[in-house]
Design a protein around this motif. Structure first.
Motif, PDB file in Angstrom:
ATOM      1  N   LEU A 165       0.465  -0.452   0.371  1.00  0.00           N
ATOM      2  CA  LEU A 165       0.109   0.581  -0.523  1.00  0.00           C
ATOM      3  C   LEU A 165       0.912   1.341  -0.002  1.00  0.00           C
ATOM      4  O   LEU A 165       0.839   2.062  -0.339  1.00  0.00           O
ATOM      5  CB  LEU A 165      -1.384   0.375   1.381  1.00  0.00           C
ATOM      6  CG  LEU A 165      -1.745   1.300   1.205  1.00  0.00           C
ATOM      7  CD1 LEU A 165      -2.967   1.055  -0.005  1.00  0.00           C
ATOM      8  CD2 LEU A 165      -3.070   0.938   2.900  1.00  0.00           C
ATOM      9  N   LEU A 166       1.523   1.330   0.919  1.00  0.00           N
ATOM     10  CA  LEU A 166       2.684   2.118   0.964  1.00  0.00           C
ATOM     11  C   LEU A 166       3.877   2.414  -0.299  1.00  0.00           C
ATOM     12  O   LEU A 166       3.289   3.736  -1.101  1.00  0.00           O
ATOM     13  CB  LEU A 166       4.054   2.425   2.022  1.00  0.00           C
ATOM     14  CG  LEU A 166       5.088   3.294   2.623  1.00  0.00           C
ATOM     15  CD1 LEU A 166       4.213   4.568   2.643  1.00  0.00           C
ATOM     16  CD2 LEU A 166       5.561   2.661   3.685  1.00  0.00           C
ATOM     17  N   ALA A 167       4.250   1.200  -1.208  1.00  0.00           N
ATOM     18  CA  ALA A 167       4.661   1.866  -1.911  1.00  0.00           C
ATOM     19  C   ALA A 167       3.831   2.214  -3.562  1.00  0.00           C
ATOM     20  O   ALA A 167       4.170   2.733  -4.372  1.00  0.00           O
ATOM     21  CB  ALA A 167       4.880   0.212  -2.631  1.00  0.00           C
ATOM     22  N   SER A 168       2.514   1.770  -2.943  1.00  0.00           N
ATOM     23  CA  SER A 168       1.818   2.811  -4.375  1.00  0.00           C
ATOM     24  C   SER A 168       1.418   3.934  -4.143  1.00  0.00           C
ATOM     25  O   SER A 168       1.246   4.575  -5.130  1.00  0.00           O
ATOM     26  CB  SER A 168      -0.036   1.123  -4.090  1.00  0.00           C
ATOM     27  OG  SER A 168       0.351   0.419  -4.603  1.00  0.00           O
ATOM     28  N   LEU A 169       1.434   4.478  -2.551  1.00  0.00           N
ATOM     29  CA  LEU A 169       1.451   5.287  -2.267  1.00  0.00           C
ATOM     30  C   LEU A 169       2.153   6.654  -2.524  1.00  0.00           C
ATOM     31  O   LEU A 169       1.878   7.378  -3.509  1.00  0.00           O
ATOM     32  CB  LEU A 169       0.836   5.455  -1.022  1.00  0.00           C
ATOM     33  CG  LEU A 169      -0.912   4.904  -0.181  1.00  0.00           C
ATOM     34  CD1 LEU A 169      -0.708   5.685   1.065  1.00  0.00           C
ATOM     35  CD2 LEU A 169      -1.528   6.393  -1.045  1.00  0.00           C
ATOM     36  N   GLU A 170       3.128   6.020  -2.857  1.00  0.00           N
ATOM     37  CA  GLU A 170       4.458   6.890  -3.420  1.00  0.00           C
ATOM     38  C   GLU A 170       4.632   7.412  -4.552  1.00  0.00           C
ATOM     39  O   GLU A 170       5.020   7.437  -5.499  1.00  0.00           O
ATOM     40  CB  GLU A 170       5.644   6.096  -2.546  1.00  0.00           C
ATOM     41  CG  GLU A 170       5.819   5.624  -1.379  1.00  0.00           C
ATOM     42  CD  GLU A 170       7.305   5.564  -0.254  1.00  0.00           C
ATOM     43  OE1 GLU A 170       7.191   4.223  -1.268  1.00  0.00           O
ATOM     44  OE2 GLU A 170       7.531   5.126   0.419  1.00  0.00           O
ATOM     45  N   GLN A 171       3.498   5.839  -5.399  1.00  0.00           N
ATOM     46  CA  GLN A 171       3.865   6.037  -6.507  1.00  0.00           C
ATOM     47  C   GLN A 171       2.347   7.056  -7.454  1.00  0.00           C
ATOM     48  O   GLN A 171       2.742   7.113  -8.121  1.00  0.00           O
ATOM     49  CB  GLN A 171       3.518   5.182  -7.646  1.00  0.00           C
ATOM     50  CG  GLN A 171       5.066   4.131  -7.402  1.00  0.00           C
ATOM     51  CD  GLN A 171       4.053   2.389  -7.683  1.00  0.00           C
ATOM     52  OE1 GLN A 171       3.702   2.141  -8.598  1.00  0.00           O
ATOM     53  NE2 GLN A 171       5.050   1.327  -7.155  1.00  0.00           N
ATOM     54  N   VAL A 178      -5.484   0.621  -4.953  1.00  0.00           N
ATOM     55  CA  VAL A 178      -5.074  -0.093  -5.177  1.00  0.00           C
ATOM     56  C   VAL A 178      -5.373  -1.833  -4.647  1.00  0.00           C
ATOM     57  O   VAL A 178      -6.819  -1.686  -3.845  1.00  0.00           O
ATOM     58  CB  VAL A 178      -4.222  -0.644  -3.535  1.00  0.00           C
ATOM     59  CG1 VAL A 178      -3.191  -0.870  -2.794  1.00  0.00           C
ATOM     60  CG2 VAL A 178      -3.352   0.988  -3.597  1.00  0.00           C
ATOM     61  N   GLU A 179      -5.260  -2.707  -5.205  1.00  0.00           N
ATOM     62  CA  GLU A 179      -5.937  -3.888  -5.739  1.00  0.00           C
ATOM     63  C   GLU A 179      -5.596  -4.514  -4.241  1.00  0.00           C
ATOM     64  O   GLU A 179      -4.431  -4.578  -3.779  1.00  0.00           O
ATOM     65  CB  GLU A 179      -5.650  -4.687  -6.912  1.00  0.00           C
ATOM     66  CG  GLU A 179      -5.811  -4.250  -7.478  1.00  0.00           C
ATOM     67  CD  GLU A 179      -5.602  -5.843  -9.137  1.00  0.00           C
ATOM     68  OE1 GLU A 179      -5.488  -6.691  -8.442  1.00  0.00           O
ATOM     69  OE2 GLU A 179      -5.586  -5.056 -10.164  1.00  0.00           O
ATOM     70  N   ALA A 180      -6.798  -4.948  -3.151  1.00  0.00           N
ATOM     71  CA  ALA A 180      -6.731  -6.224  -2.193  1.00  0.00           C
ATOM     72  C   ALA A 180      -7.631  -6.815  -2.062  1.00  0.00           C
ATOM     73  O   ALA A 180      -9.239  -6.738  -2.799  1.00  0.00           O
ATOM     74  CB  ALA A 180      -7.084  -4.470  -1.009  1.00  0.00           C
ATOM     75  N   ASP A 181      -7.498  -8.224  -1.671  1.00  0.00           N
ATOM     76  CA  ASP A 181      -8.228  -9.760  -1.262  1.00  0.00           C
ATOM     77  C   ASP A 181      -9.413  -8.865   0.096  1.00  0.00           C
ATOM     78  O   ASP A 181      -9.025  -7.807   0.120  1.00  0.00           O
ATOM     79  CB  ASP A 181      -7.274 -10.855  -1.456  1.00  0.00           C
ATOM     80  CG  ASP A 181      -7.042 -10.729  -0.001  1.00  0.00           C
ATOM     81  OD1 ASP A 181      -6.691  -9.716   1.337  1.00  0.00           O
ATOM     82  OD2 ASP A 181      -5.686 -11.415  -0.424  1.00  0.00           O
ATOM     83  N   GLU A 182     -10.160  -9.830   0.105  1.00  0.00           N
ATOM     84  CA  GLU A 182     -11.168  -9.665   1.651  1.00  0.00           C
ATOM     85  C   GLU A 182     -10.415  -8.769   2.414  1.00  0.00           C
ATOM     86  O   GLU A 182     -10.826  -8.327   3.444  1.00  0.00           O
ATOM     87  CB  GLU A 182     -11.795 -11.128   1.672  1.00  0.00           C
ATOM     88  CG  GLU A 182     -13.049 -10.553   2.291  1.00  0.00           C
ATOM     89  CD  GLU A 182     -14.087 -12.129   2.863  1.00  0.00           C
ATOM     90  OE1 GLU A 182     -14.821 -11.665   3.023  1.00  0.00           O
ATOM     91  OE2 GLU A 182     -14.021 -12.361   1.918  1.00  0.00           O
ATOM     92  N   THR A 183      -9.046  -9.873   2.854  1.00  0.00           N
ATOM     93  CA  THR A 183      -8.424  -9.788   4.380  1.00  0.00           C
ATOM     94  C   THR A 183      -7.528  -8.785   4.346  1.00  0.00           C
ATOM     95  O   THR A 183      -7.834  -7.713   5.360  1.00  0.00           O
ATOM     96  CB  THR A 183      -7.053 -10.705   4.088  1.00  0.00           C
ATOM     97  OG1 THR A 183      -8.535 -12.296   4.596  1.00  0.00           O
ATOM     98  CG2 THR A 183      -6.784 -10.609   5.800  1.00  0.00           C
ATOM     99  N   GLU A 184      -7.785  -7.819   2.773  1.00  0.00           N
ATOM    100  CA  GLU A 184      -7.025  -7.161   2.966  1.00  0.00           C
ATOM    101  C   GLU A 184      -7.652  -6.088   3.274  1.00  0.00           C
ATOM    102  O   GLU A 184      -7.480  -4.788   3.485  1.00  0.00           O
ATOM    103  CB  GLU A 184      -5.517  -7.034   1.209  1.00  0.00           C
ATOM    104  CG  GLU A 184      -4.190  -7.826   1.348  1.00  0.00           C
ATOM    105  CD  GLU A 184      -4.218  -8.098  -0.010  1.00  0.00           C
ATOM    106  OE1 GLU A 184      -3.057  -8.539  -0.103  1.00  0.00           O
ATOM    107  OE2 GLU A 184      -4.475  -8.016  -0.602  1.00  0.00           O
ATOM    108  N   LEU A 194      -7.824   9.340   3.525  1.00  0.00           N
ATOM    109  CA  LEU A 194      -8.291   9.960   2.326  1.00  0.00           C
ATOM    110  C   LEU A 194      -8.310   9.271   1.810  1.00  0.00           C
ATOM    111  O   LEU A 194      -9.801   9.765   1.064  1.00  0.00           O
ATOM    112  CB  LEU A 194      -7.641  11.382   3.077  1.00  0.00           C
ATOM    113  CG  LEU A 194      -7.486  12.373   4.320  1.00  0.00           C
ATOM    114  CD1 LEU A 194      -7.090  12.904   4.337  1.00  0.00           C
ATOM    115  CD2 LEU A 194      -9.058  12.424   4.874  1.00  0.00           C
ATOM    116  N   SER A 195      -7.638   9.063   1.292  1.00  0.00           N
ATOM    117  CA  SER A 195      -7.454   8.167  -0.177  1.00  0.00           C
ATOM    118  C   SER A 195      -7.937   7.417  -0.525  1.00  0.00           C
ATOM    119  O   SER A 195      -8.309   7.217  -1.990  1.00  0.00           O
ATOM    120  CB  SER A 195      -5.875   8.693  -1.178  1.00  0.00           C
ATOM    121  OG  SER A 195      -5.768   7.587  -0.131  1.00  0.00           O
ATOM    122  N   SER A 196      -8.824   6.619   0.421  1.00  0.00           N
ATOM    123  CA  SER A 196     -10.030   5.794  -0.104  1.00  0.00           C
ATOM    124  C   SER A 196     -11.131   5.955  -0.144  1.00  0.00           C
ATOM    125  O   SER A 196     -11.697   5.052  -0.203  1.00  0.00           O
ATOM    126  CB  SER A 196      -9.350   4.190   1.568  1.00  0.00           C
ATOM    127  OG  SER A 196      -9.382   5.246   2.714  1.00  0.00           O
TER     128      SER A 196
END
Length: 364
Positions: A165-171, A178-184, A194-196
């Motif tokens: 997640l942090l790497a995606s935000l840095e980009q 950001v892709e996330a499965d159910e647990t994520e 805020l950006s979610s």
């Protein structure tokens, strides 16, 4: 439901807010005209409610309500406290979804804080300020999770996801993209980033473009491309036309919309888009004392829906007596519907449907 109207200064935020709420928020041609957020309550238009009111002639009529918040315009550096950044970020944190007004019109008389009209740049400015704020939060959460991992190997999933997640935000990628499965996704839901926040890009167009050139508008096309990548939605709108519509009575409004070739006002379309974006539906309760709409999440079961009315309804839930709105109107009364066997008795596992007319039975 609480919706925050955001955008750079002078993109039409307050004009749109005034039009859809008739709350009279100040609107002027200089940055930071809006400092403290203006708040307006808007009834959710629902023709089913009107039909039930004619059927029951209730003493009380209570539609669902949306709270709109007109939040101060934002500039570069808001995440570091520039302009009214700290206030902007704190106010946006409190809303359920964001209506991001993007300027898609040329007008030399209205100053653009960045000197030119460029929706892609404007969207990036606000997204980056939210992302910068989120990066600090995710980094702190990651630090805590990494420490906890030493004594609890079950934290590995959280650590791995927070790193990604942090790497995606840095980009420059907002959390909602950001892709996330159910647990994520469950982890993401607990971060309050805020950006979610779910976003609707309200593309504020000129009257001419809105009437004649929506789909061919280059700026609107660009916003749609951005929204598709972010799991956001777009809504073409003309704030100045909405201002005109707001001052009309019901019949004049219908004629005005017909002349534009529209079935719904911008407010109606905005609310419909918000319900879709947030996965919301309405069920209805009806009787002589009151006709009322209740907003719930799709997938809500009957006891939890009953709990929206009162916690005792959920705690002592026995059953729900349910009929779809359309069936009730075909029968003309609840008595006739019961005689035809169309009123169903549903238990605790029943998943509520949009437009259900419900009577809850409970005992506490």
């Amino acid at each position: 439901m609480k919706l925050g109207i955001v955008g750079l200064p002078n993109v039409g935020k307050s004009t749109l807010f005034n039009a859809i709420t008739n709350a009279g928020a100040q609107s002027a041609n200089y940055p930071f005209c809006t400092i403290e957020p203006n708040v307006g309550m808007v009834c959710v238009p629902d023709e089913r409610m009107d039909a039930l009111a004619k059927l029951y002639n209730p003493e009380k009529f209570t539609p669902a309500v949306i709270e709109f918040v007109d939040i101060a315009g934002l500039v570069k550096g808001a995440s570091k406290g520039e302009g009214l950044g700290n206030k902007f970020l704190s106010h946006i944190r409190e809303v359920d979804a964001v209506v991001h007004v993007v300027r898609c019109f040329e007008n030399d008389d209205i100053i653009h804080v960045e000197g030119s009209v460029d929706p892609e740049r404007d969207i990036e400015i606000i997204n980056l300020e939210l992302i910068f704020s989120d990066m600090e939060m995710v980094q702190r959460r990651l630090d805590r999770a990494t420490k906890a991992l030493k004594g609890d190997k079950g934290m590995q999933t959280e650590v791995d996801f927070l790193k990604r997640l942090l790497a995606s935000l840095e980009q420059g990628i907002p959390a909602r993209a950001v892709e996330a499965d159910e647990t994520e996704q469950e982890i993401l839901n607990t971060t309050a980033l805020l950006s979610s926040k779910p976003v609707i890009y309200a593309c504020n167009m000129s009257e001419d473009d809105f009437k004649n050139n929506i789909e061919e508008n280059v700026r609107f096309k660009k916003v749609k491309e951005i929204a598709a990548k972010e799991n956001a939605q777009t809504l073409p709108i003309c704030a100045s036309l909405e201002s005109e519509i707001a001052g009309l009575d019901y019949e004049e409004k219908i004629l005005f919309l017909e002349d534009l070739g529209l079935e719904q006002s911008g407010l109606d379309r905005l609310i419909k888009t918000c319900y879709s974006l947030l996965g919301l539906i309405s069920y209805l309760t009806a009787g002589q004392p009151e006709v009322r709409a209740w907003t719930i999440k799709e997938g809500t079961k009957a006891p939890q829906a009953a709990g929206k009315i009162h916690s005792d309804f959920e705690r002592g839930f026995i059953r729900a007596e349910v009929i779809p709105f359309e069936k009730l109107m075909e029968c003309g009364s609840m008595v006739a519907a019961r005689e035809k066997g169309l009123v169903r008795s549903e238990g605790k596992e029943y998943v509520m449907q949009d437009g259900d007319v419900v009577l809850f039975r409970f005992n506490v």
